[in-house]
Design an enzyme around this catalytic site. Structure first.
Site, PDB file in Angstrom:
ATOM      1  N   PRO A 101       0.821  -1.225   0.000  1.00 21.59           N
ATOM      2  CG  PRO A 101      -0.716  -1.515   1.730  1.00 21.59           C
ATOM      3  CD  PRO A 101       0.565  -2.066   1.174  1.00 21.59           C
ATOM      4  CD  GLU A 128       2.020  -9.169  10.808  1.00 19.87           C
ATOM      5  OE1 GLU A 128       1.751  -7.953  10.845  1.00 19.87           O
ATOM      6  OE2 GLU A 128       1.157 -10.066  10.714  1.00 19.87           O
ATOM      7  NE  ARG A 166      -8.675  -5.560 -20.480  1.00 21.09           N
ATOM      8  CZ  ARG A 166      -8.668  -4.336 -21.015  1.00 21.09           C
ATOM      9  NH1 ARG A 166      -7.656  -3.534 -20.802  1.00 21.09           N
ATOM     10  NH2 ARG A 166      -9.661  -3.926 -21.759  1.00 21.09           N
ATOM     11  CG  ASP A 181     -11.284  -1.060 -22.329  1.00 21.53           C
ATOM     12  OD1 ASP A 181     -12.395  -1.393 -22.716  1.00 21.53           O
ATOM     13  OD2 ASP A 181     -10.364  -1.835 -22.072  1.00 21.53           O
TER      14      ASP A 181
END
Ligand code: 9WO
Length: 267
Positions: A101, A128, A166, A181
């Site tokens: 993150p 962790e 893709r 898209d």
């Protein structure tokens, strides 16, 4: 292009290899995925890959030595493969990507960068986290899917692989499909409709497909779709409108349409 994944759970990648459009990228040979089960690089009867954190505290930390051995094996295999490809001199070393993150938010621009490169080594953390010394030595790029915590880096790695797969030539049904898209032009996608034309509701009424889509008038359909994209983007992601404007991707007609919208200050 080749991706190498260092993971404790290689079996999590099977569906990606076996199902749908992503399978085509691998079957067609434009994409290669090599899984490196970290347990194979552990030592001793217990094949340990984790140990308790220095300084105390809950959970376990992924130890550096098995990771060092796994990465050396990956680097060796990639060098060997590059050598077999003859000529062309030394290719740039594939970046080692760690999923966290704290990383750079994954977006379509980063996906395109990676799809244009020669691949990457994907490091999937568990427990962790990973001994910081290994990360400091080797990680080139940290990638985040957003501000939430998962139980491992495998799902972010799969998300990245799916997004890159893709974009491989011949993977989507038709080449125009991802041009349209959401995000390929920096705007959110327009809504889509299919049969039936009249969808019965529980209250006895029906939900119809917007008339313009049944009109056969391709110019008007394209304009309607553009306006729906502009409208949803303006309402939900004003930052993307600003970015499209700054990049010169909005026409005078787009700007006129945006001015006609009654935009609420609060969404
Ligand atoms: C977890 C974490 C939580 C708050 C702030 C920073 C953080 N870093 C990590 C981390 O690197 N964790 C390792 C990978 C080990 C535990 C499982 N991991 C993980 C990756 N959990 N969540 C992610 C992740 C990756 C990308 N985007 C969103 C979540």
């Amino acid at each position: 292009m080749r991706f190498d994944v260092i993971t404790l759970f290689p079996e999590l990648f099977a569906p990606h290899l076996e199902v749908g459009v992503t399978r085509r990228a691998y079957a067609g040979g434009s994409l290669q995925l090599k899984l490196w089960p970290l347990r194979d690089f552990a030592e001793g009867n217990y094949r340990r890959v984790d140990d308790r954190p220095f300084g105390g505290g809950p959970g376990m930390v992924m130890m550096a030595p098995p990771l060092e051995r796994a990465l050396s094996a990956v680097r060796g295999a990639r060098a060997q493969e590059a050598g077999e490809g003859e000529g062309e001199g030394a290719a740039p070393r594939a970046p080692l990507i760690h999923f966290s993150p704290t990383g750079r938010k994954l977006d379509q621009a980063l996906v395109r960068e990676l799809a244009a490169g020669s691949g990457a080594v994907l490091l999937c953390g568990r427990y962790e986290g990973i001994d910081q010394r290994f990360l400091d030595r080797h990680v080139d790029l940290e990638v985040s899917l957003g501000d939430f915590v998962l139980s491992g880096g495998e799902l972010p790695a799969l998300a990245l692989l799916d997004a890159v797969a893709r974009l491989q030539p011949g993977v989507l049904q038709d080449a125009a499909s991802h041009q349209q898209d959401s995000f390929e032009d920096g705007l959110l996608d327009c809504p889509h409709y299919s049969r039936p034309e009249q969808l019965p509701r529980a209250d006895g009424g029906v939900d119809a497909v917007p008339d313009v889509l049944l009109s056969g008038h391709h110019g008007r359909i394209a304009r309607w779709r553009r306006e729906r994209s502009l409208e949803i983007t303006a309402r939900r992601r004003a930052d993307l409108i600003e970015a499209a404007r700054a990049a010169g991707r909005l026409s005078k007609e787009d700007e006129r349409f945006l001015r006609s919208l009654k935009l609420d200050a609060t969404p």
